[in-house]
Each structure stands twice: as structure tokens, then as C-alpha cells.
Design an enzyme around this catalytic site. Structure first.
Site, PDB file in Angstrom:
ATOM      1  N   PHE A 180      20.616  31.171  49.159  1.00  0.00           N
ATOM      2  CA  PHE A 180      20.930  30.980  47.727  1.00  0.00           C
ATOM      3  C   PHE A 180      20.070  29.950  47.037  1.00  0.00           C
ATOM      4  O   PHE A 180      20.392  29.508  45.937  1.00  0.00           O
ATOM      5  CB  PHE A 180      22.415  30.565  47.543  1.00  0.00           C
ATOM      6  CG  PHE A 180      23.369  31.342  48.402  1.00  0.00           C
ATOM      7  CD1 PHE A 180      24.112  30.698  49.380  1.00  0.00           C
ATOM      8  CD2 PHE A 180      23.495  32.714  48.275  1.00  0.00           C
ATOM      9  CE1 PHE A 180      24.974  31.410  50.202  1.00  0.00           C
ATOM     10  CE2 PHE A 180      24.354  33.423  49.077  1.00  0.00           C
ATOM     11  CZ  PHE A 180      25.101  32.771  50.051  1.00  0.00           C
ATOM     12  N   GLY A 181      18.984  29.454  47.672  1.00  0.00           N
ATOM     13  CA  GLY A 181      18.208  28.487  46.915  1.00  0.00           C
ATOM     14  C   GLY A 181      16.890  28.122  47.560  1.00  0.00           C
ATOM     15  O   GLY A 181      16.697  28.307  48.755  1.00  0.00           O
ATOM     16  N   GLU A 182      15.983  27.566  46.702  1.00  0.00           N
ATOM     17  CA  GLU A 182      14.673  27.165  47.209  1.00  0.00           C
ATOM     18  C   GLU A 182      14.718  25.726  47.694  1.00  0.00           C
ATOM     19  O   GLU A 182      15.483  24.919  47.170  1.00  0.00           O
ATOM     20  CB  GLU A 182      13.629  27.339  46.093  1.00  0.00           C
ATOM     21  CG  GLU A 182      13.477  28.808  45.709  1.00  0.00           C
ATOM     22  CD  GLU A 182      12.362  29.037  44.708  1.00  0.00           C
ATOM     23  OE1 GLU A 182      11.669  30.059  44.815  1.00  0.00           O
ATOM     24  OE2 GLU A 182      12.190  28.169  43.827  1.00  0.00           O
ATOM     25  N   LYS A 193      17.561  21.321  48.522  1.00  0.00           N
ATOM     26  CA  LYS A 193      17.740  22.736  48.198  1.00  0.00           C
ATOM     27  C   LYS A 193      18.492  22.821  46.872  1.00  0.00           C
ATOM     28  O   LYS A 193      19.560  22.225  46.729  1.00  0.00           O
ATOM     29  CB  LYS A 193      18.511  23.468  49.296  1.00  0.00           C
ATOM     30  CG  LYS A 193      18.716  24.950  48.985  1.00  0.00           C
ATOM     31  CD  LYS A 193      19.291  25.724  50.145  1.00  0.00           C
ATOM     32  CE  LYS A 193      20.790  25.644  50.188  1.00  0.00           C
ATOM     33  NZ  LYS A 193      21.358  26.590  51.172  1.00  0.00           N
ATOM     34  N   ASP A 233      25.069  32.397  59.859  1.00  0.00           N
ATOM     35  CA  ASP A 233      23.739  32.976  59.564  1.00  0.00           C
ATOM     36  C   ASP A 233      22.686  32.386  60.499  1.00  0.00           C
ATOM     37  O   ASP A 233      21.654  31.867  60.055  1.00  0.00           O
ATOM     38  CB  ASP A 233      23.362  32.719  58.094  1.00  0.00           C
ATOM     39  CG  ASP A 233      22.185  33.602  57.655  1.00  0.00           C
ATOM     40  OD1 ASP A 233      21.534  33.260  56.647  1.00  0.00           O
ATOM     41  OD2 ASP A 233      21.888  34.598  58.348  1.00  0.00           O
TER      42      ASP A 233
HETATM   43  N1  LIG Z   1      12.449  20.024  55.719  1.00  0.00           N
HETATM   44  C1  LIG Z   1      12.509  21.168  55.641  1.00  0.00           C
HETATM   45  C2  LIG Z   1      12.539  22.607  55.570  1.00  0.00           C
HETATM   46  C3  LIG Z   1      11.339  23.334  55.768  1.00  0.00           C
HETATM   47  C4  LIG Z   1      11.381  24.732  55.732  1.00  0.00           C
HETATM   48  C5  LIG Z   1      12.582  25.408  55.509  1.00  0.00           C
HETATM   49  C6  LIG Z   1      13.755  24.652  55.324  1.00  0.00           C
HETATM   50  C7  LIG Z   1      15.023  25.318  55.133  1.00  0.00           C
HETATM   51  C8  LIG Z   1      15.263  26.624  55.505  1.00  0.00           C
HETATM   52  S1  LIG Z   1      16.919  26.960  55.158  1.00  0.00           S
HETATM   53  C9  LIG Z   1      17.170  25.376  54.536  1.00  0.00           C
HETATM   54  N2  LIG Z   1      18.384  25.023  54.055  1.00  0.00           N
HETATM   55  C10 LIG Z   1      18.643  23.827  53.404  1.00  0.00           C
HETATM   56  C11 LIG Z   1      17.669  22.904  53.043  1.00  0.00           C
HETATM   57  C12 LIG Z   1      18.064  21.747  52.383  1.00  0.00           C
HETATM   58  F1  LIG Z   1      17.158  20.856  52.020  1.00  0.00           F
HETATM   59  C13 LIG Z   1      19.405  21.507  52.062  1.00  0.00           C
HETATM   60  C14 LIG Z   1      20.369  22.449  52.407  1.00  0.00           C
HETATM   61  C15 LIG Z   1      19.994  23.599  53.069  1.00  0.00           C
HETATM   62  O1  LIG Z   1      20.906  24.556  53.407  1.00  0.00           O
HETATM   63  N3  LIG Z   1      16.070  24.625  54.609  1.00  0.00           N
HETATM   64  C16 LIG Z   1      13.741  23.255  55.340  1.00  0.00           C
END
Ligand SMILES: N#Cc1cccc(-c2csc(Nc3cc(F)ccc3O)n2)c1
Length: 335
Positions: free
Chosen positions: A70-72, A88, A174
Site C-alpha cells: 500500500f505504499g512507496e 513508507k 505476506d
Molecule cells: N530500508 C529499506 C528498504 C529497502 C527496500 C525495500 C523496503 C521495503 C519493502 S516492503 C517495506 N515496508 C515498509 C517500509 C517502511 F519504511 C515502513 C513500513 C513498511 O511496511 N519496505 C525497505
């Protein structure tokens, strides 16, 4: 406009997060648009006069790190302290309080630490530890597929996280390579993204999955019992972890090489995708994946049992040998 961002405890964040979901369903009035409330769990992120706003108190630095549920996800920097972490951004209508209420109080070496979350207007930003190694999904894309020993080591670390979460009645929902993040030297893996998580009560997950609040995880990693609408519990994470293992070993998700969409009908009807285990795998690795891909959840291994089998398999293949020259391996062709 006064903000309401405090330095607080995980439980403060968990209960505030619950108000973000239902609150948003009301019409967006002026107050809502600029509202700024949240809980920061570390002194490294500093609110100013109870406010913590993007571009004012923190800024996104460099590009996109990845996309979560649900988010970048961006790298961010606190303007006052210079501290950097990952953030995120989720639209409030897609935000699930479980993303925070399930993991806020969790501290475990294999679960990504949460640094806090802030609501600013129609956006919720979730802050967590920056993992320089990026996600396991990005690593597989880069390398094609992983050597057996590396794949077993990452599965073992993921199962450590699941063992802890399941013991605390938390279902991740997930499990996949995109939600496993790596340290800079890629030796440590942590589970992240609780956007599909659930706090399970002893009566199991059935009502939870059926209440419609459940958002299914990644289709190729869905356990058959979810699709059949049968009683679901922690075992759905075990099935997903072994789908992830096939993804690490082959360089592509299970099912997609053999079937067209909608995959869920096949997953429910067909035998487990054991034919997708590479023939080069050691018999003990085959045993690990086979016991994690049992269609009957009561027969499927638990996180603790599967982690033991995985450690045995890792020893059998000679432990972690393959170096990190990171040479590219063409994803495996069809057997
Ligand atoms: N640091 C880092 C990094 C690098 C690449 C992907 C992800 C990534 C994939 S899912 C994800 N979820 C997420 C990232 C947040 F910052 C906060 C809550 C989250 O659920 N992050 C994080």
C-alpha cells in the site's frame, strides 16, 4: 494549526493508529487536511512543537527504496538530528492499524524495528530502520537466482522471525522476498511490512479472514486453505515462506511458469508445486520445502520445526560457502 506528535511508547502508537482508519472515513474537513498527529518511538526523530511534517521537520533523500504494501518506501533524514531511516507513505484509506499494532511492541533481531508513525492530512508515514542491503526480492532480481546455501540461510532467518511472531500470536500474512530486508553486507535478513498482519486470538483466524478486513497477500504465495475459505492460522506464513524459497532457488515465483491467471483455482486444486524444486537440491532441502508445502495445514510444519529442518539442510550442504561475488545466474529454465 497545532500538531499532536509526541515521543511515546509502542502502545501509544498502537491505539492512536486505530483512530486513523475509521477517522478518515468521515468527510475531509479543513482540520483533517492539515492534521498532524503521531507517535515517534526514538529520540533520533524529533518533533518540533508537537509537529513532525514532511519537508519541514524531515525530508525524503534520494530516490525510491522500494514499494511496500500500500505504499512507496523512501530514505528519509530528520532535519534536526540528521538521522536517516526508511519511511513508507500510505494513503490513510489504505492504512491498516494492524501494520502498527501488531509490530509496535515487537523487538526481535529478525524483525525490522519500527521508529514511529505520523499522520499528516490524508497520509500516514511509517518510519523504520534503514536496511542498506535492500530487499531479498531486489537481490534475486539482480542475481537471477540464489545458491542453495544462501537460500537456506535466508529461509532460516525468516523462520526465526516467524517463530517469534507466531509465539506472540502475530500472523505476518505476506511473507515473500520483497518483505525480507538485508543488512549492508547481506548477511542479516529481517522480516518487514506488517501491512497484511493480524493479531490472532485462540479461536483462530477464520472470522478474521472472513470479516473482509483481510487483504490477501501475494497470489503466488497464498496457502490453499485461504483460497478454500477454510480455517486459517499461522501455517499460512509457513506455506508462503516455502513459496519464497522456490522463488529464491529458481528466480521466479511458483505456479506462474505452469499456469495462467487466475492462479488461485490451481493452487486450491493442484498438488503442491514440489516439481518446481530444482533437481540439483540436496535431499534435506527437498524435505524442508516438502514439509512446508503440505496442503493440509495441520500436517504442515510449524516455524520452529521447519527452522530446525532448514538448519540441518544447511549443514548437509556444507554450510554457507558461496561467496558474494554476486555473479548473475540466468533464472532456471523449465525442467
Ligand atoms: N530500508 C529499506 C528498504 C529497502 C527496500 C525495500 C523496503 C521495503 C519493502 S516492503 C517495506 N515496508 C515498509 C517500509 C517502511 F519504511 C515502513 C513500513 C513498511 O511496511 N519496505 C525497505
Amino acid at each position: 494549526l497545532k500538531g499532536n506528535v509526541i515521543l511515546g511508547e509502542p502502545r501509544n502508537l498502537a491505539c492512536l493508529a486505530k483512530t486513523w482508519k475509521d477517522g478518515s472515513s468521515s468527510k475531509v474537513c479543513l482540520k483533517e487536511i492539515n492534521e498532524n498527529e503521531g507517535v515517534l518511538l526514538t529520540e533520533k526523530l524529533k518533533a518540533v512543537d508537537y509537529e513532525y511534517r514532511e519537508e519541514v521537520h524531515w525530508t525524503k533523500s534520494q530516490g525510491l527504496l522500494g514499494t511496500g504494501s500500500f505504499g512507496e518506501v523512501y530514505k528519509m533524514e530528520d532535519k534536526q538530528t540528521g538521522f536517516q531511516c526508511a519511511a513508507k507513505k500510505v494513503q490513510v484509506e489504505h492504512f491498516r492499524a494492524e501494520e502498527l499494532s501488531t509490530c509496535a511492541g515487537v523487538t526481535h533481531a529478525k524483525v525490522l524495528p519500527l521508529y514511529g508513525a505520523v499522520k499528516e492530512g490524508q497520509w500516514v508515514t511509517i518510519f523504520m530502520k534503514l536496511m542498506e542491503g535492500g530487499s531479498l526480492g531486489q537481490l534475486v532480481k539482480q542475481c537471477g537466482y540464489l545458491p542453495e546455501d544462501r537460500a537456506l540461510d535466508y529461509l532460516s532467518q525468516t523462520l526465526e522471525a516467524l517463530e517469534y511472531l507466531h509465539t506472540h500470536n502475530i500472523l505476518h500474512g505476506d511473507v515473500k522476498a520483497d518483505n525480507v530486508l538485508l543488512s549492508g553486507d547481506r548477511s542479516h535478513a529481517v522480516l518487514c511490512d506488517f501491512g497484511h498482519a493480524a493479531q490472532l486470538h485462540p479461536d483462530g483466524i477464520r472470522n478474521y479472514l472472513m470479516t473482509g478486513d483481510y487483504v490477501p497477500g501475494t497470489e503466488t504465495h497464498l496457502a490453499p486453505e485461504i483460497i478454500m475459505g477454510k480455517h486459517c492460522d499461522f501455517k499460512i506464513d509457513i506455506w508462503s515462506s516455502c513459496c519464497m524459497m522456490l522463488h529464491l532457488l529458481n528466480g521466479y515465483h511458483p505456479w506462474i511458469k505452469y499456469y495462467n491467471h487466475p492462479l488461485c483455482l490451481k493452487i486450491a486444486k493442484e498438488l503442491p508445486p514440489l516439481r518446481e524444486i530444482p533437481p540439483s537440491c540436496h535431499p534435506s532441502t527437498v524435505r524442508v520445502i516438502t514439509s512446508g508445502l503440505e496442503k493440509d495445514p495441520t500436517k504442515r510444519a510449524s516455524a520452529a520445526e521447519l527452522r530446525k529442518k532448514t538448519c540441518i539442510a544447511l549443514k548437509q550442504v556444507g554450510g554457507l560457502q558461496s561467496s558474494w561475488s554476486g555473479e548473475y545466474r540466468e533464472p532456471r529454465c523449465l525442467q
